[in-house]
Write an enzyme that holds these catalytic residues in place. Structure first.
Site, short mmCIF file in Angstrom:
data_model
loop_
_atom_site.label_atom_id
_atom_site.label_comp_id
_atom_site.label_asym_id
_atom_site.label_seq_id
_atom_site.Cartn_x
_atom_site.Cartn_y
_atom_site.Cartn_z
N PRO A 81 0.84 -1.37 0.03
CA PRO A 81 0.00 0.02 -0.02
C PRO A 81 0.94 1.24 -0.06
CG PRO A 81 -1.07 -1.81 1.39
CD PRO A 81 0.52 -2.14 0.76
N ARG A 82 0.41 2.38 -0.45
CA ARG A 82 0.99 3.49 -0.78
C ARG A 82 1.72 4.06 0.36
NH1 ARG A 82 -3.35 6.73 -4.97
NH2 ARG A 82 -2.61 5.55 -6.48
#
Length: 609
Positions: free
Chosen positions: A316-317
């Site tokens: 995830p970012r």
């Protein structure tokens, strides 16, 4: 629709007014119109210029076109885990269930998606998604979405008021407090306009222009967040600001400009100045079981997801952005203060130009870098705010009767961190729901709420205040914005501490005081200084919300990282922070609120994870 000008004030009457013409606003307006409402779109910029076009990688939807194993349950699980379980579970569920139908609807309206070999809509890999599920048009998906929705809205004859900024929401307080319309001004002439409507849908986007380095366009000044607060609604999750891992760092004129996650989804890897593929050193325990820890295994994932763990570049970012930030701080950054994103050594020039045409041209034209032959220099950039107006999951209704919010200016759907691609499906799913809900509410009313002349006069007086030129008018709006951006960048950025957040709140108070002494010269026509002076009201209020919530949340989770509280805390994982305007209307007050309880049947998707 009826339009008139009374007492020098232009007025229009509708059932539903949508503020914002991005993907969320357009989809909401289409739904409201198709439900039978007289509908208008009011947008700050030009129709078609919405920031949605920057969402280039794709629309997340579990269509199963490339991986039949994919379904809404897996998408729901990915979304909740990406948001570190702080999401509104009902919003995440509806989003996962309805996204495929919304994508198919876009195609029915003329969107031209890339195709698989057997003619289905192609789907690509993105960070945090178990399967390739992003329906895409090269790396220009947002642009194709806007083109399709805009064409649909125009074909339906929906009225659009372009280059018109809404500065205040109108409330009828004769029987409780409910929306009666919106007040704004034409950016070209400075003339005021009133929209009388019982339903207003906020779809104004994000808050990025409060930060120094951002992928966001000039319109993103937190207008919807601030309008909702001042009308009596609440905000949630404001401490969670997403710093996209990959923004351009060179040349300075384009610093922060987005580099789509599609580059990593199509095989790009991250290297530091020593040439090391460093993401293997930053795999969090939460994702270790499903993340490859060798290059060989990571590279096999693209061909066989069922039996291999995903590359760490597709975490995830929030995880990727923190890892990049750590490498830069450790002195292993690129010459211009970023790190290297390399797809040239991984894919053929033909593949890159076909799959990533916008990125190829962006780097060639703006940085003189050929991404088919050399790596890109990138670094984190303020990209998205997970926080926004607190709304009902099914209807998108805020705490104010007649006021709805959708898209980036609404909160709850993404929890503490948004997965890439979920923004575009979010716009479609909840845009439709908001439009239908607003239309239904307007149709069910007996007497329409009224706009009070005194409120219109007060809104006009407030908007003209920067022109007054009294002895106290000494401050320049551009200087205040520059100081605010520096404060947010330095003290409320990707890594936070208690003392720095306290200092940021003190500085925001000083900036609010300075803003009381703004002086704008010239006339109302073509006056960008005046426009910014009005935007600053929103930017300062929303920045205070972010800093206050970030100081209160004493843990690290998703887009909120506290250096003095480095890990997640289970107690904080069960509560939201809710912000409302204080009694004086000048600042914000904060309260704790338990998360909505997830039903037992949905909890089973997370057993053993």
């Amino acid at each position: 629709m009826s339009g008139s000008e009374t007492g020098g004030m232009e007025r229009h009457t509708y059932d539903v007014v949508v503020v914002g013409a991005g993907g969320a606003g357009l989809r909401a307006a289409i739904a409201a119109h198709e439900a039978g409402s007289r509908t208008a779109i009011v947008c700050k910029s030009l129709l078609g210029k919405a920031h949605t076009v920057m969402a280039e990688g794709g629309i997340a939807a579990a269509m199963g076109n490339r991986w039949p194993e994919d379904n809404w349950e897996v998408h729901f699980r990915d979304t909740m885990r990406g948001g570190k379980m702080l999401n509104n579970w009902r919003m995440a569920q509806l989003h996962a269930q309805e996204a495929p139908e919304r994508v198919q609807e876009l195609e029915d309206w003329g969107a031209l998606f890339d195709r698989t070999d057997d003619g289905l809509i192609s789907q690509r890999d993105f960070g945090g998604h178990r399967y390739a599920r992003l329906a895409h048009v090269g790396d220009r998906t947002g642009l194709e979405m806007i083109r399709t929705l805009q064409q649909r809205a125009v074909a339906l004859g929906i009225d659009v008021f372009m280059e018109c900024t809404v500065t205040d929401l109108m409330l009828d307080t004769s029987d409780g407090s409910r929306i009666s319309g919106a007040f704004g001004y034409w950016r070209e002439t400075g003339r005021f306009v009133v929209f009388e409507a019982p339903s207003v849908i906020l779809a104004t986007g994000g808050i990025g222009k409060s930060f120094k380095v951002t992928s966001n366009s000039w319109e993103y000044t937190g207008d919807g967040h601030a309008l909702a607060l001042r009308a009596g609604a609440s905000l949630i999750n404001m401490e969670f600001v997403q710093f996209h891992p990959t923004g351009m760092v060179w040349p300075p004129s384009v610093k922060g400009l987005l580099v789509t996650e599609s580059v990593r989804g199509d095989g790009g890897i991250l290297r530091n100045s020593e040439g090391k593929r460093f993401m293997f050193d930053y795999i969090p325990e939460f994702f270790r079981a499903e993340t490859a820890d060798t290059e060989e295994e990571a590279d096999r994932w693209y061909d066989d997801k069922a039996n291999n763990r995903r590359p760490p570049e597709l975490l995830p970012r929030d995880e990727v952005a923190r890892a990049i930030n750590s490498e830069i701080k450790a002195g292993r950054g690129s010459p211009h203060g970023g790190i290297f994103l390399d797809i040239a050594s991984r894919r053929t020039p033909e593949f890159i130009r076909k799959r990533l045409p916008s990125m190829y041209h962006q780097f060639k034209e703006l940085a003189d870098v050929d991404i088919t032959a050399e790596p890109m220099e990138i670094g984190p950039t303020c990209h998205y705010v997970m926080g926004g107006v607190e709304v009902d999951a099914d209807t998108e209704l805020s705490g104010v009767e007649g006021l709805y919010a959708v898209g980036e200016c609404s909160g709850g759907m993404h929890g503490s961190n948004r997965l890439g691609g979920n923004s575009l499906s979010d716009l479609l799913v909840f845009g439709r729901r908001a439009g239908e809900s607003a239309a239904s509410y307007a149709a069910g009313l007996g007497a329409r709420p009224q706009v009070a002349d005194a409120d219109v006069t007060a809104a006009a007086t407030s908007a003209l205040a920067p022109f007054e030129g009294s002895a106290s008018g000494t401050e320049n709006p551009y200087t205040i914005q520059q100081d605010l951006q520096q404060t947010m960048n330095d003290l409320v950025g990707i890594i936070r501490t208690g003392p720095e957040l306290e200092a940021s709140l003190a500085e925001i108070d000083r900036l609010k005081e300075r803003a009381r002494h703004l002086l704008v010269e010239g006339h109302r026509q073509y006056n960008p200084g005046w426009h910014l002076a009005l935007d600053l009201r929103s930017m300062l209020l929303v920045s205070e919300c972010i800093a206050k919530a970030a100081l209160e949340r004493q843990e690290s989770r998703g887009g909120h990282t506290r250096d003095d509280f480095p890990g997640p805390d289970p107690e904080w994982g069960s509560r939201n922070l809710v912000l409302r305007l204080d009694a004086g209307g000048e600042g914000v007050e904060l309260a704790h609120q338990p998360l909505p309880a997830m039903p037992d049947d949905l909890k089973t998707y997370f057993e053993g994870s």
